[in-house]
Every structure is written in C-alpha cells, then in structure tokens.
Design a protein around this motif. Structure first.
Motif, PDB file in Angstrom:
ATOM      1  N   LEU A   9       0.295  -5.885   5.499  1.00  0.00           N
ATOM      2  CA  LEU A   9       0.766  -5.973   4.121  1.00  0.00           C
ATOM      3  C   LEU A   9       0.212  -4.826   3.266  1.00  0.00           C
ATOM      4  CD1 LEU A   9       0.668  -9.801   3.436  1.00  0.00           C
ATOM      5  CD2 LEU A   9       2.666  -8.325   3.605  1.00  0.00           C
ATOM      6  N   ALA A  10      -1.031  -4.460   3.480  1.00  0.00           N
ATOM      7  CA  ALA A  10      -1.637  -3.368   2.711  1.00  0.00           C
ATOM      8  C   ALA A  10      -0.915  -2.050   3.012  1.00  0.00           C
ATOM      9  CB  ALA A  10      -3.122  -3.260   3.039  1.00  0.00           C
ATOM     10  N   PHE A  11      -0.687  -1.766   4.300  1.00  0.00           N
ATOM     11  CA  PHE A  11       0.021  -0.536   4.663  1.00  0.00           C
ATOM     12  C   PHE A  11       1.473  -0.565   4.188  1.00  0.00           C
ATOM     13  CE2 PHE A  11      -3.342   0.261   7.917  1.00  0.00           C
ATOM     14  CZ  PHE A  11      -3.702   1.522   7.463  1.00  0.00           C
ATOM     15  N   SER A  12       2.098  -1.715   4.235  1.00  0.00           N
ATOM     16  CA  SER A  12       3.476  -1.838   3.756  1.00  0.00           C
ATOM     17  C   SER A  12       3.552  -1.543   2.265  1.00  0.00           C
ATOM     18  CB  SER A  12       4.008  -3.242   4.036  1.00  0.00           C
ATOM     19  OG  SER A  12       4.077  -3.468   5.417  1.00  0.00           O
ATOM     20  N   LEU A  13       2.567  -2.039   1.506  1.00  0.00           N
ATOM     21  CA  LEU A  13       2.523  -1.784   0.078  1.00  0.00           C
ATOM     22  C   LEU A  13       2.334  -0.288  -0.213  1.00  0.00           C
ATOM     23  CD1 LEU A  13       2.547  -2.968  -2.762  1.00  0.00           C
ATOM     24  CD2 LEU A  13       0.080  -3.264  -2.568  1.00  0.00           C
ATOM     25  N   VAL A  14       1.453   0.358   0.526  1.00  0.00           N
ATOM     26  CA  VAL A  14       1.220   1.798   0.359  1.00  0.00           C
ATOM     27  C   VAL A  14       2.494   2.578   0.682  1.00  0.00           C
ATOM     28  CG1 VAL A  14      -0.045   3.787   1.288  1.00  0.00           C
ATOM     29  CG2 VAL A  14      -1.266   1.682   0.724  1.00  0.00           C
ATOM     30  N   VAL A  17       5.000   2.179  -2.156  1.00  0.00           N
ATOM     31  CA  VAL A  17       4.628   2.991  -3.319  1.00  0.00           C
ATOM     32  C   VAL A  17       4.991   4.457  -3.064  1.00  0.00           C
ATOM     33  CG1 VAL A  17       2.668   3.867  -4.647  1.00  0.00           C
ATOM     34  CG2 VAL A  17       2.855   1.431  -4.171  1.00  0.00           C
ATOM     35  N   LEU A  18       4.685   4.990  -1.887  1.00  0.00           N
ATOM     36  CA  LEU A  18       5.007   6.375  -1.541  1.00  0.00           C
ATOM     37  C   LEU A  18       6.518   6.603  -1.514  1.00  0.00           C
ATOM     38  CD1 LEU A  18       2.364   7.201   1.206  1.00  0.00           C
ATOM     39  CD2 LEU A  18       2.427   8.006  -1.154  1.00  0.00           C
ATOM     40  N   ALA A  19       7.274   5.673  -1.015  1.00  0.00           N
ATOM     41  CA  ALA A  19       8.725   5.785  -0.997  1.00  0.00           C
ATOM     42  C   ALA A  19       9.266   5.801  -2.434  1.00  0.00           C
ATOM     43  CB  ALA A  19       9.352   4.652  -0.204  1.00  0.00           C
TER      44      ALA A  19
END
Length: 166
Positions: A9-14, A17-19
């Motif tokens: 979930l943390a990596f998905s959120l990052v 945000v980058l997208a």
C-alpha cells in the motif's frame, strides 16, 4: 494488517503520487507549447519574409544596373514592378516584428531603399537626357553603397529572427 500488505500500500501510494505529478507536468508543458506556438509562427514568418526581401533587393540591384547599362525598357519596367513589390514586402514584414531593434533595422532599410530607388530614378533620367557618365557615377557613388546598406540591415534582421527561433 500484515507487513507485506502495508509495504504494498505504501509503494502503491508513492506510485500514484508520482503518476499524478507526471500527468500534471505533461499538462503544464502542453500549455507552454500552445502559448509559445504563435510566437514561433510569427518569428518564422518574419524570417521567411526578411530572406525573401533580401533576395528581392539583391535582384532589384542587378536589374536596375542592367536597365541603365542597356537602356532597355523591359528592364526598366521590371525594375519599377520590383520596387513596388519590395515596398509592399517592407510593409508586410513590419507586421511580423516584435522587438524595437528589429523595427529600427526595418525602418532604416526601408528608408535606405527609398533613397536608393530615388537615385536609380534620377540616373534613368540622366541616361534619357544622354548624360551616361553622370548616370553611371550616380549609381556607382550614391546608389550602390545605399543598397548595400539595405542588404546589410536585412542580413542583421535575418540574424535576429533566426536567433528568436533558436
């Protein structure tokens, strides 16, 4: 929640945000391109017009010299028509210029061309009256340096327009 799910979930959120930032950046760059397009088109038109005008002035110089050397009416008619087109092209080019330096160069070139053409007209009159030597001297001493300055001013204008495109 397990540790693996939290990391996912943390990596998905990052990544989300980058997208989002990437999409926003592309949108802003697109706006810059749209805003810059009319400026680029205007500078390209100015460059094209200045190059065309420079070539027309160089051609007019050659035709004017021939019209006086050969005293041929066809050359004279071509010269008169060419001078009219050049005057129109000076007016057209004025609409594409954006800086004061460009406008100054154009005004100086247009004024010099008028002076050049006045000298050519006077030389034609001298030639008609049979004073060939004075007509040649007028062309050589007065008209040629003036038309060379016109070409130099147009060359400088071309350099400025080219720099605006770069």
């Amino acid at each position: 929640m397990r540790l693996a799910a939290k990391i996912f979930l943390a990596f998905s959120l990052v990544i989300l945000v980058l997208a989002g930032i990437a999409a926003w950046s592309l949108n802003e760059v697109g706006k810059l391109y749209i805003a810059d397009q009319p400026i680029t088109i205007k500078a390209a038109e100015a460059l094209l017009s200045a190059v065309s005008l420079r070539e027309a002035v160089s051609t007019a110089k050659r035709v004017d010299m021939r019209s006086l050397v050969f005293a041929n009416q066809a050359y004279t008619d071509t010269s008169i028509a060419g001078a009219g087109r050049i005057a129109q092209e000076f007016e057209r080019l004025a609409g594409f210029l954006t800086t004061a330096e460009e406008e100054t160069l154009l005004r100086r070139a247009a004024g010099s061309f008028k002076a050049y053409y006045a000298s050519v007209t006077e030389a034609r009159e001298l030639r008609k009256r049979g004073d060939v030597r004075r007509a040649e001297k007028l062309l050589r001493d007065d008209a040629e340096p003036v038309v060379d300055r016109v070409v130099e001013d147009l060359d400088r204008l071309i350099q400025i327009s080219r720099a605006a495109l770069d």
